[in-house]
Design a protein around this motif. Structure first.
Motif, short mmCIF file in Angstrom:
data_model
loop_
_atom_site.label_atom_id
_atom_site.label_comp_id
_atom_site.label_asym_id
_atom_site.label_seq_id
_atom_site.Cartn_x
_atom_site.Cartn_y
_atom_site.Cartn_z
N ARG A 150 0.84 -1.19 0.00
CA ARG A 150 0.00 0.00 0.00
C ARG A 150 0.88 1.24 0.00
O ARG A 150 2.05 1.21 0.35
CB ARG A 150 -0.92 0.00 1.21
CG ARG A 150 -1.94 -1.12 1.18
CD ARG A 150 -2.88 -1.08 2.35
NE ARG A 150 -2.12 -1.18 3.60
CZ ARG A 150 -2.57 -0.78 4.77
NH1 ARG A 150 -3.79 -0.28 4.88
NH2 ARG A 150 -1.83 -0.89 5.84
N ILE A 151 0.29 2.37 -0.40
CA ILE A 151 1.01 3.65 -0.51
C ILE A 151 0.32 4.68 0.38
O ILE A 151 -0.91 4.69 0.51
CB ILE A 151 1.02 4.13 -1.97
CG1 ILE A 151 1.91 3.19 -2.79
CG2 ILE A 151 1.50 5.56 -2.10
CD1 ILE A 151 1.98 3.54 -4.24
N VAL A 152 1.11 5.57 0.97
CA VAL A 152 0.60 6.67 1.79
C VAL A 152 0.76 7.96 1.00
O VAL A 152 1.83 8.23 0.46
CB VAL A 152 1.37 6.78 3.13
CG1 VAL A 152 0.82 7.92 3.96
CG2 VAL A 152 1.34 5.46 3.88
N VAL A 153 -0.33 8.74 0.89
CA VAL A 153 -0.28 10.04 0.22
C VAL A 153 -0.80 11.12 1.17
O VAL A 153 -1.58 10.84 2.08
CB VAL A 153 -1.10 10.06 -1.09
CG1 VAL A 153 -0.54 9.10 -2.11
CG2 VAL A 153 -2.56 9.79 -0.85
N ARG A 154 -0.35 12.34 0.94
CA ARG A 154 -0.77 13.49 1.75
C ARG A 154 -1.67 14.38 0.90
O ARG A 154 -1.33 14.76 -0.21
CB ARG A 154 0.43 14.29 2.22
CG ARG A 154 0.05 15.52 3.04
CD ARG A 154 1.27 16.31 3.47
NE ARG A 154 2.20 15.50 4.24
CZ ARG A 154 2.09 15.25 5.55
NH1 ARG A 154 1.09 15.77 6.24
NH2 ARG A 154 2.98 14.52 6.17
N VAL A 155 -2.83 14.73 1.47
CA VAL A 155 -3.75 15.69 0.86
C VAL A 155 -4.02 16.74 1.93
O VAL A 155 -4.71 16.47 2.91
CB VAL A 155 -5.07 15.02 0.42
CG1 VAL A 155 -5.99 16.05 -0.21
CG2 VAL A 155 -4.80 13.88 -0.54
N GLY A 156 -3.42 17.92 1.76
CA GLY A 156 -3.52 18.94 2.79
C GLY A 156 -2.84 18.47 4.06
O GLY A 156 -1.67 18.10 4.04
N ASP A 157 -3.58 18.45 5.17
CA ASP A 157 -3.04 18.01 6.45
C ASP A 157 -3.31 16.53 6.73
O ASP A 157 -2.90 16.01 7.77
CB ASP A 157 -3.65 18.83 7.60
CG ASP A 157 -3.23 20.29 7.54
OD1 ASP A 157 -2.17 20.56 6.93
OD2 ASP A 157 -3.94 21.13 8.10
N ARG A 158 -3.99 15.84 5.82
CA ARG A 158 -4.40 14.46 6.08
C ARG A 158 -3.55 13.46 5.30
O ARG A 158 -3.10 13.75 4.20
CB ARG A 158 -5.86 14.28 5.68
CG ARG A 158 -6.73 15.25 6.49
CD ARG A 158 -8.14 14.88 6.54
NE ARG A 158 -8.30 13.55 7.12
CZ ARG A 158 -9.47 12.98 7.26
NH1 ARG A 158 -10.56 13.60 6.88
NH2 ARG A 158 -9.57 11.78 7.78
#
Length: 44
Positions: free
Chosen positions: A25-33
């Motif tokens: 799985r991959i972790v992405v950042r959208v704004g502060d989340r």
């Protein structure tokens, strides 16, 4: 790098790449989340 991931059967998220988990799985950042999901296959 911008990455698109799938969170569920109909939900996808596009954000800045943060990390790759050992299970693929991959972790992405959208704004502060942060969101974790399966990467979307690249188009041919």
């Amino acid at each position: 790098m911008i990455q698109t991931i799938v969170l569920g059967s109909c939900v996808s998220v596009q954000g800045s790449f943060v990390a790759r988990r050992p299970d693929g799985r991959i972790v992405v950042r959208v704004g502060d989340r942060l969101y974790t999901g399966k990467p979307v296959n690249k188009a041919a």
